[in-house]
Scaffold this active site. Structure first.
Site, PDB file in Angstrom:
ATOM      1  N   LYS A  84       0.851  -1.186   0.000  1.00 50.68           N
ATOM      2  CA  LYS A  84       0.000   0.000   0.000  1.00 50.68           C
ATOM      3  C   LYS A  84       0.888   1.238   0.000  1.00 50.68           C
ATOM      4  O   LYS A  84       1.764   1.387   0.855  1.00 50.68           O
ATOM      5  CB  LYS A  84      -0.833  -0.036   1.280  1.00 50.68           C
TER       6      LYS A  84
HETATM    7  C1  E4P Z   1      -8.253   1.441   3.420  1.00 50.37           C
HETATM    8  O1  E4P Z   1      -7.510   0.640   2.907  1.00 50.37           O
HETATM    9  C2  E4P Z   1      -7.968   2.113   4.709  1.00 50.37           C
HETATM   10  O2  E4P Z   1      -7.297   1.218   5.563  1.00 50.37           O
HETATM   11  C3  E4P Z   1      -9.172   2.584   5.455  1.00 50.37           C
HETATM   12  O3  E4P Z   1     -10.365   2.349   4.819  1.00 50.37           O
HETATM   13  C4  E4P Z   1      -8.926   3.904   6.094  1.00 50.37           C
HETATM   14  O4  E4P Z   1     -10.077   4.564   6.394  1.00 50.37           O
HETATM   15  P1  E4P Z   1     -10.507   5.093   7.814  1.00 50.37           P
HETATM   16  O5  E4P Z   1      -9.303   5.130   8.723  1.00 50.37           O
HETATM   17  O6  E4P Z   1     -11.057   6.454   7.578  1.00 50.37           O
HETATM   18  O7  E4P Z   1     -11.541   4.138   8.295  1.00 50.37           O
END
Ligand code: E4P
Length: 222
Positions: A84
């Site tokens: 990522k």
């Molecule tokens: C996606 O891969 C992220 O981990 C995630 O959805 C982050 O979003 P949030 O911290 O706003 O829930």
């Protein structure tokens, strides 16, 4: 639509697996910090549990060389690792190199359709638009997903959309209606997808009526 669990919690991953509802996992530094576990121990555990399914593990470097080094290291953990990378100039330089090395990538913290276009141009495997965070500042997060879908269709990009930062079942429904390949959600949202008050009432009524049915011995039994 594929369902990914957005977590680093192994119990939640195991439960979703048991339900037959785990197509992949997305982690991030926040999820990892909540577990209190050492990622060197945790990441291999998650990858083994979700074997055969993509598991996103996030880089934290801010320069392309650092991201590439981290990515190569993460990719040695298991063959289902997806690296990522945040959508930024250095991140997309790194993604370009990682694509050439056949290391799968998930371009994250995406908030505009043009960022998603750039991610596709450098060969990202996945792009993650954060819909809930857009909703929270008065934008319609799902419009971003629909625009990315349209752009990718226009040019035949193969980058897959992971609808992320999902807050409730309506986001999951809209992601499916928008034609996103994947929706990643917290365990709480996944559980809610099963629920409907009329289902509870219906089951209760059937069980109540079943008690009125004569429960004698089967015909022919002594
Ligand atoms: C996606 O891969 C992220 O981990 C995630 O959805 C982050 O979003 P949030 O911290 O706003 O829930």
């Amino acid at each position: 639509m594929k369902i990914f669990l957005d977590t680093a919690n192994v119990e939640q991953i195991a439960q979703a697996l048991r339900w037959g509802m785990l197509d992949g996992v997305t982690t991030n530094p926040t999820h990892v910090s909540k577990t209190g576990a050492d990622p060197r121990r945790l990441y291999p555990q998650i990858c083994a549990l979700a074997a055969g399914r993509p598991v996103s593990l996030e880089t934290i470097s801010l320069d392309a060389d650092g991201i590439i080094q981290e990515a190569r290291q993460l990719a040695t953990i298991a063959d289902n690792v997806v690296v990522k990378v945040p959508v930024m100039k250095e991140g997309l330089v790194a993604v370009q190199h990682l694509s050439a090395e056949h290391i799968k990538t998930n371009v994250t913290t995406t908030f505009s359709p043009l960022q998603a276009l750039l991610a596709a141009k450098v060969g990202a495997t996945y792009v993650s638009p954060f819909v809930g965070r857009l909703d929270a500042i008065g934008h319609i997060g799902m419009d971003l997903v629909r625009q990315i879908r349209q752009i990718y269709a226009n040019y035949g990009y193969s980058t897959q959309i992971i609808v992320a930062a999902v807050r409730h079942p309506l986001h999951v429904l809209e992601a499916a209606l928008a034609g996103a390949e994947i929706c990643t959600m917290g365990f709480d949202v996944l559980e809610k997808l099963y629920d409907h008050p009329l289902t509870d009432i219906g089951i209760e009524l059937f069980l109540k009526d079943w008690k009125k049915v004569p429960q004698g011995e089967p015909a022919g039994a002594k």
